[in-house]
Design a protein around this motif. Structure first.
Motif, PDB file in Angstrom:
ATOM      1  N   VAL A  94       0.837  -1.212   0.000  1.00  0.00           N
ATOM      2  CA  VAL A  94       0.000   0.000   0.000  1.00  0.00           C
ATOM      3  C   VAL A  94       0.867   1.256   0.000  1.00  0.00           C
ATOM      4  O   VAL A  94       0.576   2.222  -0.713  1.00  0.00           O
ATOM      5  CB  VAL A  94      -0.993  -0.003   1.184  1.00  0.00           C
ATOM      6  CG1 VAL A  94      -1.730   1.331   1.283  1.00  0.00           C
ATOM      7  CG2 VAL A  94      -1.988  -1.151   1.041  1.00  0.00           C
ATOM      8  N   THR A  95       1.939   1.258   0.772  1.00  0.00           N
ATOM      9  CA  THR A  95       2.834   2.424   0.800  1.00  0.00           C
ATOM     10  C   THR A  95       3.291   2.778  -0.608  1.00  0.00           C
ATOM     11  O   THR A  95       3.292   3.944  -1.005  1.00  0.00           O
ATOM     12  CB  THR A  95       4.064   2.132   1.686  1.00  0.00           C
ATOM     13  OG1 THR A  95       3.637   1.820   2.996  1.00  0.00           O
ATOM     14  CG2 THR A  95       5.018   3.317   1.724  1.00  0.00           C
ATOM     15  N   TYR A  96       3.670   1.761  -1.363  1.00  0.00           N
ATOM     16  CA  TYR A  96       4.174   1.982  -2.725  1.00  0.00           C
ATOM     17  C   TYR A  96       3.050   2.283  -3.706  1.00  0.00           C
ATOM     18  O   TYR A  96       3.249   3.047  -4.653  1.00  0.00           O
ATOM     19  CB  TYR A  96       4.988   0.768  -3.170  1.00  0.00           C
ATOM     20  CG  TYR A  96       6.214   0.595  -2.306  1.00  0.00           C
ATOM     21  CD1 TYR A  96       7.371   1.324  -2.555  1.00  0.00           C
ATOM     22  CD2 TYR A  96       6.200  -0.272  -1.214  1.00  0.00           C
ATOM     23  CE1 TYR A  96       8.494   1.185  -1.756  1.00  0.00           C
ATOM     24  CE2 TYR A  96       7.317  -0.407  -0.408  1.00  0.00           C
ATOM     25  CZ  TYR A  96       8.458   0.320  -0.684  1.00  0.00           C
ATOM     26  OH  TYR A  96       9.562   0.197   0.120  1.00  0.00           O
ATOM     27  N   GLU A  97       1.871   1.701  -3.499  1.00  0.00           N
ATOM     28  CA  GLU A  97       0.719   2.036  -4.332  1.00  0.00           C
ATOM     29  C   GLU A  97       0.416   3.528  -4.228  1.00  0.00           C
ATOM     30  O   GLU A  97       0.053   4.160  -5.218  1.00  0.00           O
ATOM     31  CB  GLU A  97      -0.507   1.233  -3.903  1.00  0.00           C
ATOM     32  CG  GLU A  97      -0.421  -0.238  -4.214  1.00  0.00           C
ATOM     33  CD  GLU A  97      -1.511  -1.058  -3.549  1.00  0.00           C
ATOM     34  OE1 GLU A  97      -1.537  -2.273  -3.810  1.00  0.00           O
ATOM     35  OE2 GLU A  97      -2.324  -0.496  -2.774  1.00  0.00           O
ATOM     36  N   MET A  98       0.577   4.079  -3.042  1.00  0.00           N
ATOM     37  CA  MET A  98       0.309   5.508  -2.843  1.00  0.00           C
ATOM     38  C   MET A  98       1.329   6.383  -3.561  1.00  0.00           C
ATOM     39  O   MET A  98       1.056   7.549  -3.830  1.00  0.00           O
ATOM     40  CB  MET A  98       0.251   5.838  -1.356  1.00  0.00           C
ATOM     41  CG  MET A  98      -0.980   5.285  -0.694  1.00  0.00           C
ATOM     42  SD  MET A  98      -1.049   5.756   1.038  1.00  0.00           S
ATOM     43  CE  MET A  98      -2.653   5.113   1.489  1.00  0.00           C
TER      44      MET A  98
END
Length: 152
Positions: A44-48
């Motif tokens: 999720v961190t990288y999706e953001m």
């Protein structure tokens, strides 16, 4: 003491090696997520950063996040076990271990290749502009926390 730099090829490779030690049956030392959910949670961190799939917080929420949460996420202090997480990071559905593992490794590789210069003063999804040190702390600390959670 500064955290290891996820932008360094050596550190990124070490983190990937730790991820590669995980198996679909690896059990957590604390928490409720299984290993595939944890990998999806870390993604999720990288999706953001790289995807446009999470709604950006409104003005008031962003002000709250910048005022009260940013320092916790971007400082060098390790997260406590069973810390509360933001709703976007809650993974309740079943996830495929291999898919999530591959995605995470690809994100780490992309981040390392783009390098700290790319991230210095880059706008984050929730916290405004961050320094390269804040980006590094956010990326590395989160990964390290969850890899420790699963014993690697």
């Amino acid at each position: 003491m500064a955290l290891p730099s996820i932008f360094s090829a050596d550190i990124a490779a070490t983190v990937v090696e730790r991820i590669n030690q995980l198996k679909p049956t690896t059990q957590p030392q604390w928490g409720k997520m299984d290993v595939a959910q944890m990998l999806a949670h870390c993604n999720v961190t990288y999706e953001m950063v790289y995807e446009n799939k999470h709604p950006k917080p409104n003005f008031l929420m962003k002000l709250f996040l910048k005022s009260f949460i940013k320092h916790i996420v971007t400082n060098e202090q390790p997260y406590k076990r069973n810390s509360q997480t933001a709703p976007a990071f809650l993974i309740k559905s079943t996830k495929d271990f291999q898919t999530e593992k591959k995605r995470l490794i690809n994100y780490i590789t992309k981040t390392q290749q783009l390098g700290e210069t790319y991230f210095d003063q880059k706008e984050s999804h929730s916290f405004g502009r961050l320094t390269k040190e804040e980006w590094n702390n956010m990326f590395y600390k989160h990964l390290d926390h969850h890899l420790h959670q699963f014993g690697v």
